[in-house]
Write a protein that holds these residues in place. Structure first.
Motif, PDB file in Angstrom:
ATOM      1  N   ASP A 155       0.834  -1.209   0.000  1.00  0.00           N
ATOM      2  CA  ASP A 155       0.000   0.000   0.000  1.00  0.00           C
ATOM      3  C   ASP A 155       0.866   1.256   0.000  1.00  0.00           C
ATOM      4  O   ASP A 155       0.566   2.226  -0.706  1.00  0.00           O
ATOM      5  CB  ASP A 155      -0.940   0.003   1.208  1.00  0.00           C
ATOM      6  N   ALA A 156       1.942   1.237   0.781  1.00  0.00           N
ATOM      7  CA  ALA A 156       2.867   2.376   0.789  1.00  0.00           C
ATOM      8  C   ALA A 156       3.598   2.489  -0.546  1.00  0.00           C
ATOM      9  O   ALA A 156       3.897   3.601  -1.009  1.00  0.00           O
ATOM     10  CB  ALA A 156       3.863   2.232   1.938  1.00  0.00           C
ATOM     11  N   ARG A 157       3.880   1.357  -1.188  1.00  0.00           N
ATOM     12  CA  ARG A 157       4.537   1.388  -2.497  1.00  0.00           C
ATOM     13  C   ARG A 157       3.608   1.994  -3.547  1.00  0.00           C
ATOM     14  O   ARG A 157       4.019   2.821  -4.359  1.00  0.00           O
ATOM     15  CB  ARG A 157       4.957  -0.018  -2.928  1.00  0.00           C
ATOM     16  N   ILE A 158       2.349   1.589  -3.510  1.00  0.00           N
ATOM     17  CA  ILE A 158       1.382   2.171  -4.437  1.00  0.00           C
ATOM     18  C   ILE A 158       1.238   3.669  -4.181  1.00  0.00           C
ATOM     19  O   ILE A 158       1.178   4.465  -5.118  1.00  0.00           O
ATOM     20  CB  ILE A 158       0.020   1.456  -4.295  1.00  0.00           C
ATOM     21  N   ARG A 159       1.218   4.066  -2.921  1.00  0.00           N
ATOM     22  CA  ARG A 159       1.112   5.489  -2.587  1.00  0.00           C
ATOM     23  C   ARG A 159       2.335   6.253  -3.095  1.00  0.00           C
ATOM     24  O   ARG A 159       2.213   7.379  -3.592  1.00  0.00           O
ATOM     25  CB  ARG A 159       0.964   5.670  -1.074  1.00  0.00           C
ATOM     26  N   SER A 160       3.503   5.640  -3.020  1.00  0.00           N
ATOM     27  CA  SER A 160       4.717   6.278  -3.531  1.00  0.00           C
ATOM     28  C   SER A 160       4.569   6.590  -5.022  1.00  0.00           C
ATOM     29  O   SER A 160       4.854   7.704  -5.471  1.00  0.00           O
ATOM     30  CB  SER A 160       5.923   5.366  -3.297  1.00  0.00           C
ATOM     31  N   TYR A 161       4.075   5.617  -5.783  1.00  0.00           N
ATOM     32  CA  TYR A 161       3.877   5.841  -7.215  1.00  0.00           C
ATOM     33  C   TYR A 161       2.735   6.823  -7.488  1.00  0.00           C
ATOM     34  O   TYR A 161       2.772   7.561  -8.478  1.00  0.00           O
ATOM     35  CB  TYR A 161       3.622   4.518  -7.929  1.00  0.00           C
ATOM     36  N   GLU A 162       1.746   6.838  -6.616  1.00  0.00           N
ATOM     37  CA  GLU A 162       0.655   7.808  -6.794  1.00  0.00           C
ATOM     38  C   GLU A 162       1.176   9.239  -6.678  1.00  0.00           C
ATOM     39  O   GLU A 162       0.804  10.112  -7.476  1.00  0.00           O
ATOM     40  CB  GLU A 162      -0.433   7.561  -5.757  1.00  0.00           C
ATOM     41  N   ILE A 163       2.031   9.465  -5.690  1.00  0.00           N
ATOM     42  CA  ILE A 163       2.623  10.799  -5.514  1.00  0.00           C
ATOM     43  C   ILE A 163       3.473  11.170  -6.726  1.00  0.00           C
ATOM     44  O   ILE A 163       3.394  12.293  -7.237  1.00  0.00           O
ATOM     45  CB  ILE A 163       3.480  10.821  -4.223  1.00  0.00           C
ATOM     46  N   ILE A 164       4.278  10.223  -7.220  1.00  0.00           N
ATOM     47  CA  ILE A 164       5.097  10.481  -8.406  1.00  0.00           C
ATOM     48  C   ILE A 164       4.208  10.766  -9.608  1.00  0.00           C
ATOM     49  O   ILE A 164       4.460  11.677 -10.408  1.00  0.00           O
ATOM     50  CB  ILE A 164       6.013   9.282  -8.689  1.00  0.00           C
ATOM     51  N   GLY A 165       3.118   9.979  -9.737  1.00  0.00           N
ATOM     52  CA  GLY A 165       2.213  10.167 -10.863  1.00  0.00           C
ATOM     53  C   GLY A 165       1.551  11.525 -10.892  1.00  0.00           C
ATOM     54  O   GLY A 165       1.239  12.046 -11.974  1.00  0.00           O
ATOM     55  N   GLU A 166       1.348  12.118  -9.722  1.00  0.00           N
ATOM     56  CA  GLU A 166       0.731  13.446  -9.659  1.00  0.00           C
ATOM     57  C   GLU A 166       1.598  14.494 -10.327  1.00  0.00           C
ATOM     58  O   GLU A 166       1.094  15.559 -10.742  1.00  0.00           O
ATOM     59  CB  GLU A 166       0.461  13.817  -8.203  1.00  0.00           C
ATOM     60  N   LEU A 167       2.887  14.225 -10.477  1.00  0.00           N
ATOM     61  CA  LEU A 167       3.789  15.181 -11.116  1.00  0.00           C
ATOM     62  C   LEU A 167       3.514  15.297 -12.609  1.00  0.00           C
ATOM     63  O   LEU A 167       3.893  16.287 -13.247  1.00  0.00           O
ATOM     64  CB  LEU A 167       5.241  14.772 -10.887  1.00  0.00           C
ATOM     65  N   MET A 168       2.867  14.289 -13.181  1.00  0.00           N
ATOM     66  CA  MET A 168       2.579  14.306 -14.617  1.00  0.00           C
ATOM     67  C   MET A 168       1.290  15.063 -14.935  1.00  0.00           C
ATOM     68  O   MET A 168       0.997  15.308 -16.106  1.00  0.00           O
ATOM     69  CB  MET A 168       2.474  12.884 -15.158  1.00  0.00           C
ATOM     70  N   GLU A 169       0.520  15.411 -13.943  1.00  0.00           N
ATOM     71  CA  GLU A 169      -0.772  16.054 -14.185  1.00  0.00           C
ATOM     72  C   GLU A 169      -0.595  17.511 -14.587  1.00  0.00           C
ATOM     73  O   GLU A 169       0.282  18.200 -14.063  1.00  0.00           O
ATOM     74  CB  GLU A 169      -1.641  15.957 -12.922  1.00  0.00           C
TER      75      GLU A 169
END
Length: 333
Positions: free
Chosen positions: A319-333
């Motif tokens: 869950d923390a790993r998925i959250r890590s990628y979610e935060i990174i993914g927000e940079l593409m928005e």
């Protein structure tokens, strides 16, 4: 060099199918499916899996099988190898495997090739039944693989012949960078574990690049270790998993991925601490909150001029790993 931003730099995922302490490869594959489905929703571009053997903490040894599993569980992601270690295999077998994958998931399969064994010498012998493979043979193997996809040899790859499976050359030195340039292929630098050679490899690739019918200008991707969390403090805590992994590799004791710990001083000597901290201070290892990660990734983008970035996150809790990628993914928005 033209300034680039995350608005037009694709971000991708490198997954080693980590086996967690106290868990099994079966659970690792379930975690990989969850991660792939989430990063697809977050807007990531590629999802690559890496071939390693005889390593208790990595379950992606049957790389092409796992690629098919992930591709079948997703809809849009490009799924591929980061990479297949070609010297471990007959080129025809790889052409058939990736021809099969491309036939099942058209337009979604990448074939990244490496020349390192991805394991120890005893396992190399178990894989190849020979230790006579030379570095110089790798370009010939790539030529043979290309011929199978082109359908120009006396032996046909069925499926595979006539299919356009994008081939990437992966490397931590100038060898694969130069080969990618000569062949007009995209290049992925293994900067996440060999940062010192990255800029020299990228420069060599760009300087020697020859346009081809695959791509008409150089296209380079860099690997980055990222542990992102809602705060810098939480990210540093989660990153102790990665630090323990580095420590165990330095000790020659690779193992399963360990849960994070509060007190790292309890597990290493002063010398080991210095070695691990030096690795953590690489510009290709980024640990922190969204703001920290964004600042460091933007600086890395400016310094390297990369066309893509592929992110690996050694975070124990899925869950923390998925959250890590979610935060990174927000940079593409």
């Amino acid at each position: 060099m033209e300034a680039k931003t995350f608005n037009h730099i694709p971000l991708s995922v490198l997954d080693l199918a980590f086996v967690l302490e106290g868990s099994t490869p079966k659970q690792s594959f379930q975690n990989s499916v969850r991660l792939a489905q989430n990063v697809e929703a977050f807007g990531f571009n590629r999802y690559w899996l890496a071939e390693h053997h005889n390593m208790p903490g990595i379950a992606s040894s049957a790389t092409s099988v796992l690629i098919g599993h992930i591709a079948g569980a997703t809809n849009r992601l490009r799924v591929g190898s980061g990479g297949v270690m070609l010297p471990n295999h007959a080129a025809l077998v790889i052409a058939e495997q990736f021809g099969t994958l491309e036939s099942l998931y058209p337009g979604r399969i990448d074939l990244g090739l490496g020349r390192a064994p991805g394991t120890d010498q005893a396992t190399v012998y178990a894989l190849r039944r020979s230790l006579n493979q030379r570095v110089e043979d790798f370009p010939n193997q790539v030529d043979e693989l290309e011929q199978y996809f082109a359908g120009t040899g006396s032996v046909q790859s069925i499926p595979g012949s006539g299919l356009d499976v994008p081939i990437w050359l992966l490397g931590s030195s100038g060898f694969s960078a130069q080969l990618a340039a000569q062949k007009g292929r995209p290049f992925s630098a293994a900067s996440h574990f060999a940062p010192d050679n990255t800029m020299a490899s990228l420069n060599l690739y760009r300087e020697q690049f020859q346009p081809s019918n695959h791509i008409d200008q150089p296209h380079a991707m860099i690997g980055v270790n990222v542990v992102a969390a809602d705060t810098d403090e939480e990210a540093k805590y989660l990153a102790t998993t990665q630090q323990q992994q580095i420590l165990n590799l330095r000790r020659g004791q690779p193992g399963k991925l360990q849960p994070p710990i509060e007190n790292t001083d309890a597990v290493w000597t002063e010398l080991e601490k210095a070695i691990v901290e030096q690795s953590s201070q690489s510009p290709y290892t980024i640990i922190g909150s969204k703001e920290t990660v964004q600042n460091d990734l933007e600086q890395l983008l400016e310094d390297t001029g990369a066309d893509e970035m592929i992110i690996t996150s050694q975070v124990y809790d899925i869950d923390a790993r998925i959250r890590s990628y979610e935060i990174i993914g927000e940079l593409m928005e």
